[in-house]
Design an enzyme around this catalytic site. Structure first.
Site, PDB file in Angstrom:
ATOM      1  N   ASP A   1      -9.263   3.151  13.528  1.00  0.00           N
ATOM      2  CA  ASP A   1      -8.035   3.147  12.734  1.00  0.00           C
ATOM      3  C   ASP A   1      -7.388   1.767  12.879  1.00  0.00           C
ATOM      4  O   ASP A   1      -7.205   1.264  13.994  1.00  0.00           O
ATOM      5  CB  ASP A   1      -7.067   4.234  13.230  1.00  0.00           C
ATOM      6  CG  ASP A   1      -5.887   4.399  12.289  1.00  0.00           C
ATOM      7  OD1 ASP A   1      -6.039   5.127  11.289  1.00  0.00           O
ATOM      8  OD2 ASP A   1      -4.833   3.780  12.545  1.00  0.00           O
TER       9      ASP A   1
ATOM     10  N   GLU B   1      -6.530   3.921   6.209  1.00  0.00           N
ATOM     11  CA  GLU B   1      -7.096   2.838   7.015  1.00  0.00           C
ATOM     12  C   GLU B   1      -7.992   3.379   8.118  1.00  0.00           C
ATOM     13  O   GLU B   1      -8.266   2.693   9.101  1.00  0.00           O
ATOM     14  CB  GLU B   1      -5.971   1.987   7.620  1.00  0.00           C
ATOM     15  CG  GLU B   1      -5.092   2.697   8.636  1.00  0.00           C
ATOM     16  CD  GLU B   1      -3.923   3.450   8.009  1.00  0.00           C
ATOM     17  OE1 GLU B   1      -2.950   3.717   8.706  1.00  0.00           O
ATOM     18  OE2 GLU B   1      -4.000   3.768   6.804  1.00  0.00           O
TER      19      GLU B   1
END
Length: 515
Positions: free
Chosen positions: A377, A420
């Site tokens: 992430d 993301e």
């Protein structure tokens, strides 16, 4: 090879390779068409040659028969008037008129042993054929030819004649027969005339009965010694005798006794022909029959033109279809790719990722190997969006999609789970090696500088790593459990300050991998 496999194989070829195969196929098509057209050409020419041979043999037999009939008629007249005296002087003209009604005799002159005329009749004025002195004397006594025949031992002679009278265009055949008594004494002779126009008329009668060599076809009789065209019917007819020395000599070299076909250019009218030249009357004359090549091959030329046009149309269609099908194939492949890949990063999307994971888990479980899951992430991604806009954030995500597959092995599965967040599934991998891979990715991300409109964007990421347990590999929801453990490790990395790797233990405890 089944059609489906062939289609699948061709579908993976490049456009250049497909075009190469199509060119090869076009070459094969062209070769087959050329072979067919060549076969048609040889067949047509062979049939034309057969027709010509049959025609010339038939006409030669008719010609020889006419000459034999002419010789018989001349002998009959001579015997009746000079030897047997079966025809009286009062009946001579009527007798000769009856004989001239036959197709093979146009004029006759009977003379005594001195050459003086005993009787004469003709279908044309004799002064047109004989010299004025011969007509005035009514005698051949001053003719060198008469003296030659008078003392010759031959009783019959056949030769070409051309008028030396008022009409120089008269020409044809002369049949001479000597009349002798039982002791061999010369009693006189008979000269029978057969005009060349009469031979043309005989040929024309054949045309009326259905015999036709075409508008470019011709049949001629040539005199071998004088190179003169005695008679001609068909294309290139010219009035009067034709003197083409040495051009007629050029075609007479083709003459034979076996009616062989030859291809030549006519010296009479300059037309390319296929012809047969047959010797007649002991090689005294040559009968020739010819067909114009453009008429023989007219239908073939049309077939060639239509075939070539059809082949060109087929080639253009095939080429267009190939390009259309290739473009279609690329479009379908792109649609498949779009359905399985994330459009922004080019990585596998969640749907494709789940499908691949199910397959690889079965393989790893069957082989009792290790499988590790790395959850990634990006750190402070909202801040990047706030500072550089969503376009700047997209550039960062695009950068991750470009470099991440190069940092793992080819058989590892890389996907974007959303936003993301990314995931890497590493089959046949022990945790120690997976930790090294995770750390390599982390360091590489930290060194990246994304150029966005002249500004540099730097980013880091947090990583959560988990190894699937044997129970998880065999369970239907086992991968999701492993992914959850990797998420927990990821959250721990976030809490511990980001830009670091955390490894989840098998009993769900977290181990921090220092940054």
């Amino acid at each position: 090879m089944p059609y489906g496999k062939i289609a699948s194989y061709c579908g993976h070829l490049s456009l250049a390779a497909k075009r190469g195969l199509l060119l090869l196929f076009i070459f094969v098509q062209t070769a087959i068409l050329a072979g067919h057209l060549y076969y048609q050409y040889t067949y047509i020419m062979g049939e034309a040659a057969r027709i010509l041979r049959n025609t010339i043999l038939l006409e030669a037999e008719r010609f020889e028969t006419s000459l034999d009939a002419m010789g018989y008629q001349v002998r009959l007249i001579g015997n009746a008037l000079l030897l047997n005296h079966t025809v009286t002087s009062e009946n001579t003209n009527r007798f000769l008129d009856e004989e001239l009604k036959q197709d093979w005799l146009d004029g006759v002159i009977v003379f005594d042993e001195k050459g003086d005329f005993v009787a004469q009749r003709a279908l044309f004025p004799l002064e047109n054929a004989l010299s004025a002195s011969t007509i005035a004397q009514a005698s051949f006594r001053d003719s060198p030819l008469f003296k030659q025949l008078r003392y010759s031992k031959e009783n019959d002679s056949l030769f070409y004649w051309q008028s030396d009278g008022a009409d120089p265009n008269l020409h044809g055949f002369v049949m001479y027969h000597a009349i002798r008594d039982i002791k061999g004494n010369f009693l006189g002779g008979v000269v029978g005339y057969f005009d060349a126009d009469s031979m043309v008329e005989i040929f024309r009668k054949l045309n009326d009965k259905g015999f036709y060599l075409g508008s470019g076809g011709a049949m001629v009789v040539l005199d071998r010694d004088n190179y003169i065209q005695l008679t001609r019917v068909g294309a290139g007819v010219t009035a009067g005798p034709l003197h083409f020395y040495p051009y007629l000599k050029e075609v007479m070299k083709y003459s034979s006794d076996s009616a062989q076909t030859n291809q030549y250019i006519s010296p009479i009218d300059g037309t390319p022909r296929m012809g047969v030249f047959l010797n007649l009357s002991h090689h005294k004359w040559v009968m020739a029959a010819g067909l114009a090549e453009h008429e023989i091959l007219h239908g073939w030329y049309l077939q060639v033109f239509c075939s070539v046009m059809a082949l060109i149309a087929i080639i253009i269609t095939q080429w267009s279809l190939l390009n259309y099908m290739h473009a279609n194939s690329l479009q379908r492949a792109q649609l498949v790719k779009d359905a399985l890949r994330d459009p922004l990063t080019g990585l596998a999307n969640r749907r494709y990722f789940d499908e691949q994971v199910r397959n690889i888990c079965r393989v790893v479980s069957h082989q009792r190997q290790s499988l590790c899951v790395l959850n990634i992430d990006l750190d402070y991604f909202k801040r990047i969006n706030d500072n550089f806009g969503h376009s700047g954030g997209d550039e960062v995500l695009r950068c991750v999609g470009q470099i991440l597959p190069g940092l793992v092995r080819g058989n590892d599965i890389v996907a974007r789970l959303g936003g993301e967040e990314f995931v890497v599934v590493m089959p046949f991998t022990e945790p120690e090696y997976a930790e090294e891979v995770a750390e390599r990715i982390r360091i590489n991300f930290a060194r990246q500088e994304v150029n966005f409109h002249g500004r540099k964007i730097q980013f880091t990421a947090s990583f959560g790593l988990a190894q699937m347990t044997p129970d998880e590999l065999n369970a239907s929801e086992g991968f999701q459990a492993t992914l959850d453990r990797a998420d927990q490790a990821l959250y721990r990395a976030k809490r511990e300050g980001r830009n670091r790797v955390c490894v989840a233990s098998k009993n769900r405890q977290l181990i921090l991998y220092p940054a």
